[in-house]
Design a protein around this motif. Structure first.
Motif, short mmCIF file in Angstrom:
data_model
loop_
_atom_site.label_atom_id
_atom_site.label_comp_id
_atom_site.label_asym_id
_atom_site.label_seq_id
_atom_site.Cartn_x
_atom_site.Cartn_y
_atom_site.Cartn_z
N UNK A 1 0.87 -1.17 0.00
CA UNK A 1 0.00 0.00 0.00
C UNK A 1 0.91 1.22 0.00
N UNK A 2 0.87 1.93 -1.10
CA UNK A 2 1.82 3.02 -1.28
C UNK A 2 1.67 4.10 -0.21
N UNK A 3 2.77 4.68 0.14
CA UNK A 3 2.78 5.68 1.20
C UNK A 3 1.85 6.84 0.86
N UNK A 4 1.24 7.38 1.87
CA UNK A 4 0.34 8.51 1.71
C UNK A 4 1.01 9.74 2.30
N UNK A 5 0.85 10.87 1.67
CA UNK A 5 1.42 12.09 2.22
C UNK A 5 2.40 12.75 1.28
N UNK B 1 -0.46 10.61 -2.43
CA UNK B 1 -0.30 9.51 -3.36
C UNK B 1 -1.22 8.34 -3.01
N UNK B 2 -1.95 7.86 -4.02
CA UNK B 2 -2.84 6.71 -3.85
C UNK B 2 -2.20 5.45 -4.43
N UNK B 3 -1.66 5.56 -5.65
CA UNK B 3 -1.05 4.40 -6.30
C UNK B 3 -0.10 4.87 -7.39
N UNK B 4 0.92 4.06 -7.65
CA UNK B 4 1.85 4.32 -8.74
C UNK B 4 2.15 2.99 -9.40
N UNK B 5 2.18 2.98 -10.72
CA UNK B 5 2.30 1.70 -11.43
C UNK B 5 2.92 1.90 -12.80
N UNK B 6 3.72 0.91 -13.23
CA UNK B 6 4.25 0.92 -14.59
C UNK B 6 3.17 0.37 -15.53
N UNK C 1 17.44 -0.52 -19.28
CA UNK C 1 17.82 -0.12 -20.63
C UNK C 1 16.61 -0.07 -21.55
N UNK C 2 15.43 -0.36 -20.99
CA UNK C 2 14.19 -0.25 -21.76
C UNK C 2 13.42 0.99 -21.32
N UNK C 3 12.77 1.62 -22.28
CA UNK C 3 11.96 2.78 -21.94
C UNK C 3 10.72 2.30 -21.20
N UNK C 4 10.36 3.02 -20.11
CA UNK C 4 9.20 2.65 -19.30
C UNK C 4 8.24 3.82 -19.18
N UNK C 5 6.96 3.48 -19.08
CA UNK C 5 5.92 4.49 -18.88
C UNK C 5 5.20 4.17 -17.58
N UNK C 6 5.15 5.16 -16.68
CA UNK C 6 4.52 5.00 -15.37
C UNK C 6 3.41 6.03 -15.19
N UNK C 7 2.53 5.76 -14.26
CA UNK C 7 1.50 6.73 -13.90
C UNK C 7 1.26 6.68 -12.40
N UNK C 8 0.89 7.81 -11.85
CA UNK C 8 0.56 7.90 -10.42
C UNK C 8 -0.74 8.68 -10.28
N UNK C 9 -1.55 8.27 -9.32
CA UNK C 9 -2.80 8.98 -9.07
C UNK C 9 -2.80 9.49 -7.63
N UNK C 10 -3.45 10.64 -7.44
CA UNK C 10 -3.49 11.31 -6.14
C UNK C 10 -4.93 11.46 -5.67
N UNK C 11 -5.07 11.65 -4.36
CA UNK C 11 -6.40 11.91 -3.83
C UNK C 11 -6.69 13.41 -3.87
N UNK C 12 -7.79 13.81 -3.29
CA UNK C 12 -8.21 15.21 -3.35
C UNK C 12 -7.24 16.15 -2.65
N UNK C 13 -6.42 15.62 -1.73
CA UNK C 13 -5.47 16.44 -0.98
C UNK C 13 -4.04 16.27 -1.48
N UNK C 14 -3.92 15.79 -2.72
CA UNK C 14 -2.61 15.60 -3.37
C UNK C 14 -1.74 14.57 -2.67
#
Length: 227
Positions: A99-103, A136-141, A121-134
């Motif tokens: 469970x990703x850290x919050x804050x 961190x909720x989750x981060x994933x490749x 050595x490979x290009x990666x694409x990641x995304x992170x989503x935040x809650x209403x108070x900015x």
């Protein structure tokens, strides 16, 4: 906690003392933990060289725990047992932090992806989503490509944001063949496409982070006004 001299013949004993004390253990840095692990291997006699090599290769000691075995073994003075201990510690940490850290705040985007992306050595694409108070909720490749080329379906980005019921998004990708974290014109066009697409379902794109080697740079998304 006093600074540990890796050339000190008593370095291992000092680090063990730190680790055995609960209060000191909680404040133990990634650098000290790495040094402690390596001090139990044949790398202990050249600890200063190995520690310098780890930092030079990965840009931060935190990223060492995300590295692959082959990348660790490229570090001067690294041993098989040292690399295995580092990989094991990283695996344990990833299980503890399912469970990703919050804050985490907006200004930490660069550090977030710099410390989350594996040196690859490979290009990666990641995304992170935040809650209403900015926070961190989750981060994933979401995708991994070849060097200099990657394809990320918009549907995957939309699904990731909606699955976590989030209204704020940051994306990131790596430039493994470059050292300058500079967005190309293609990167900026892709951000426009992503921003307008997620905006249509009520998700705000803050921007994108480009990671190149030890460097990371945040590019805010500034939506074009509707004509």
């Amino acid at each position: 906690m006093r600074k540990v001299d890796f050339n000190d013949k008593n370095c291992k004993e000092i680090l063990k003392e730190h680790f055995s004390d609960e209060k000191m253990r909680d404040n133990m840095s990634d650098e000290e933990l790495l040094a402690l692990l390596l001090s139990f291997t044949s790398a202990k006699g050249r600890l200063d060289t190995v520690m310098k090599g780890l930092y030079d290769n990965f840009g931060s000691f935190r990223r060492c725990f995300l590295a692959d075995y082959s990348d660790l073994m490229r570090v001067e003075g690294m041993t098989h047992h040292g690399a295995m201990l580092i990989l094991l510690a990283g695996k344990i940490a990833s299980v503890k932090e399912e469970k990703y850290c919050v804050g985490r705040k907006v200004e930490d985007f660069c550090d977030l992806f710099l410390h989350t992306m594996k040196p690859s050595r490979k290009e990666e694409f990641w995304a992170a989503v935040l809650d209403a108070e900015d926070r961190l909720v989750a981060v994933e490749m979401l995708s991994a490509g070849v060097q200099g080329k990657i394809s990320v379906p918009l549907a995957d980005i939309l699904l990731f944001a909606t699955y976590h019921n989030s209204r704020k998004l940051i994306v990131a990708h790596s430039h493994p063949d470059l050292f300058e974290a500079k967005a190309s014109s293609h990167d900026m066009r892709a951000m426009e496409t992503i921003g307008s697409s997620v905006g249509a379902i009520g998700v705000k794109l803050y921007g994108q982070v480009i990671v190149a080697g030890k460097n990371a740079r945040f590019y805010p998304y500034d939506p074009k006004p509707m004509e």
